[in-house]
Design a protein around this motif. Structure first.
Motif, PDB file in Angstrom:
ATOM      1  N   ASP A   1      57.283   1.188  24.616  1.00 24.87           N
ATOM      2  CA  ASP A   1      57.531   2.009  25.801  1.00 24.87           C
ATOM      3  C   ASP A   1      56.186   2.558  26.273  1.00 24.87           C
ATOM      4  O   ASP A   1      55.828   3.704  26.008  1.00 24.87           O
ATOM      5  CB  ASP A   1      58.505   3.134  25.487  1.00 24.87           C
TER       6      ASP A   1
ATOM      7  N   ARG B   1      55.851   5.905  28.274  1.00 25.73           N
ATOM      8  CA  ARG B   1      56.076   7.086  27.432  1.00 25.73           C
ATOM      9  C   ARG B   1      54.837   7.378  26.596  1.00 25.73           C
ATOM     10  O   ARG B   1      54.428   8.530  26.454  1.00 25.73           O
ATOM     11  CB  ARG B   1      57.284   6.860  26.535  1.00 25.73           C
TER      12      ARG B   1
ATOM     13  N   THR C   1      52.190  10.855  26.475  1.00 21.38           N
ATOM     14  CA  THR C   1      52.004  11.719  25.305  1.00 21.38           C
ATOM     15  C   THR C   1      50.559  11.785  24.817  1.00 21.38           C
ATOM     16  O   THR C   1      50.224  12.659  24.031  1.00 21.38           O
ATOM     17  CB  THR C   1      52.890  11.237  24.132  1.00 21.38           C
TER      18      THR C   1
END
Length: 78
Positions: free
Chosen positions: A4, A7, A11
């Motif tokens: 992913d 994502r 982060t």
């Protein structure tokens, strides 16, 4: 590369060295990579500062893969 990638890019701390593969509207190649420092992140884009192209703004919807990479090797003297 991450399963992913959008994502993962959301982060990582700003300043992390990354390589990001993303789709482009080029019928021949279809995708390209940006290797450099993650310098900005918005809701739907990230910006990678590369040596050759400068700041590359990448739509997260176009990201197909991403991962962190180690720092570049030190320059060797002659």
């Amino acid at each position: 590369m991450s399963s992913d990638p959008a994502r993962l890019l959301g982060t990582l701390p700003i300043g992390t060295r990354v390589v990001v593969r993303y789709r482009i509207e080029d019928a021949v190649h279809g995708a390209t990579d940006a290797l450099g420092e993650l310098v900005a992140r918005q809701v739907d884009t990230c910006t990678v500062r590369t040596r050759s192209a400068g700041d590359v703004v990448i739509p997260l919807a176009d990201v197909t893969a991403a991962k962190t990479v180690p720092p570049p090797p030190a320059h060797r003297g002659r």
